[in-house]
Design a protein around this motif. Structure first.
Motif, PDB file in Angstrom:
ATOM      1  N   TYR A  15       0.834  -1.203   0.000  1.00 21.04           N
ATOM      2  CA  TYR A  15       0.000   0.000   0.000  1.00 21.04           C
ATOM      3  C   TYR A  15       0.869   1.254   0.000  1.00 21.04           C
ATOM      4  O   TYR A  15       0.595   2.213  -0.729  1.00 21.04           O
ATOM      5  CB  TYR A  15      -0.919   0.027   1.223  1.00 21.04           C
ATOM      6  CG  TYR A  15      -2.157  -0.823   1.109  1.00 21.04           C
ATOM      7  CD1 TYR A  15      -3.023  -0.696   0.035  1.00 21.04           C
ATOM      8  CD2 TYR A  15      -2.483  -1.748   2.091  1.00 21.04           C
ATOM      9  CE1 TYR A  15      -4.172  -1.468  -0.060  1.00 21.04           C
ATOM     10  CE2 TYR A  15      -3.619  -2.525   2.007  1.00 21.04           C
ATOM     11  CZ  TYR A  15      -4.449  -2.379   0.930  1.00 21.04           C
ATOM     12  OH  TYR A  15      -5.591  -3.131   0.829  1.00 21.04           O
ATOM     13  N   ALA A  19       1.312   4.263  -2.781  1.00 24.12           N
ATOM     14  CA  ALA A  19       1.058   5.659  -2.432  1.00 24.12           C
ATOM     15  C   ALA A  19       2.207   6.570  -2.859  1.00 24.12           C
ATOM     16  O   ALA A  19       1.974   7.756  -3.119  1.00 24.12           O
ATOM     17  CB  ALA A  19       0.836   5.794  -0.929  1.00 24.12           C
ATOM     18  N   ALA A  23       1.811  10.230  -4.434  1.00 22.08           N
ATOM     19  CA  ALA A  23       2.222  11.385  -3.627  1.00 22.08           C
ATOM     20  C   ALA A  23       3.135  12.317  -4.427  1.00 22.08           C
ATOM     21  O   ALA A  23       3.238  13.509  -4.110  1.00 22.08           O
ATOM     22  CB  ALA A  23       2.929  10.911  -2.365  1.00 22.08           C
ATOM     23  N   ALA A  56      -3.402   9.202  -2.630  1.00 20.88           N
ATOM     24  CA  ALA A  56      -2.116   9.018  -1.949  1.00 20.88           C
ATOM     25  C   ALA A  56      -2.309   9.055  -0.441  1.00 20.88           C
ATOM     26  O   ALA A  56      -1.750   8.215   0.283  1.00 20.88           O
ATOM     27  CB  ALA A  56      -1.127  10.093  -2.391  1.00 20.88           C
ATOM     28  N   PHE A  59      -4.051   5.731   0.626  1.00 23.64           N
ATOM     29  CA  PHE A  59      -3.169   4.564   0.608  1.00 23.64           C
ATOM     30  C   PHE A  59      -2.086   4.651   1.678  1.00 23.64           C
ATOM     31  O   PHE A  59      -1.680   3.624   2.231  1.00 23.64           O
ATOM     32  CB  PHE A  59      -2.555   4.359  -0.778  1.00 23.64           C
ATOM     33  CG  PHE A  59      -3.516   3.764  -1.767  1.00 23.64           C
ATOM     34  CD1 PHE A  59      -4.187   2.590  -1.483  1.00 23.64           C
ATOM     35  CD2 PHE A  59      -3.749   4.379  -2.980  1.00 23.64           C
ATOM     36  CE1 PHE A  59      -5.080   2.035  -2.390  1.00 23.64           C
ATOM     37  CE2 PHE A  59      -4.637   3.840  -3.888  1.00 23.64           C
ATOM     38  CZ  PHE A  59      -5.300   2.659  -3.601  1.00 23.64           C
ATOM     39  N   MET A  60      -1.617   5.857   1.990  1.00 22.98           N
ATOM     40  CA  MET A  60      -0.647   5.996   3.086  1.00 22.98           C
ATOM     41  C   MET A  60      -1.284   5.611   4.413  1.00 22.98           C
ATOM     42  O   MET A  60      -0.697   4.871   5.203  1.00 22.98           O
ATOM     43  CB  MET A  60      -0.126   7.429   3.156  1.00 22.98           C
ATOM     44  CG  MET A  60       0.878   7.778   2.122  1.00 22.98           C
ATOM     45  SD  MET A  60       1.413   9.482   2.361  1.00 22.98           S
ATOM     46  CE  MET A  60       2.068   9.844   0.768  1.00 22.98           C
TER      47      MET A  60
END
Length: 75
Positions: A15, A19, A23, A56, A59-60
């Motif tokens: 993940y 990201a 990002a 982003a 997912f972070m």
């Protein structure tokens, strides 16, 4: 004695790896959109940049939470 769940940990790392490009791409697309406000594609490019930036962040967050669950052995 508890051990780290490696399968869950690798999922969290995936993940975070997903990201990373988002990002970097999201703010670049936003910068490009704001520099071209007079063009016809301003709104779609702006929405694409906002979507990439939010993806982003999502997912972070999901990657970090998955890794924390792997460290503390939650399913």
């Amino acid at each position: 004695m508890k051990h780290t769940n490696r399968k869950t940990l690798s999922k969290g790392i995936k993940y975070l790896a997903g990201a990373l490009p988002l990002a970097l791409i999201g703010p670049s697309v936003l910068y490009s959109a704001f520099n071209n406000q007079d063009k016809d594609l301003y709104i779609p490019i702006l929405l694409l940049g906002i979507l990439a930036s939010f993806a982003a962040i999502f997912f972070m967050f999901k990657g970090i939470m998955t890794m924390v669950n792997a460290f503390f052995d939650k399913e």
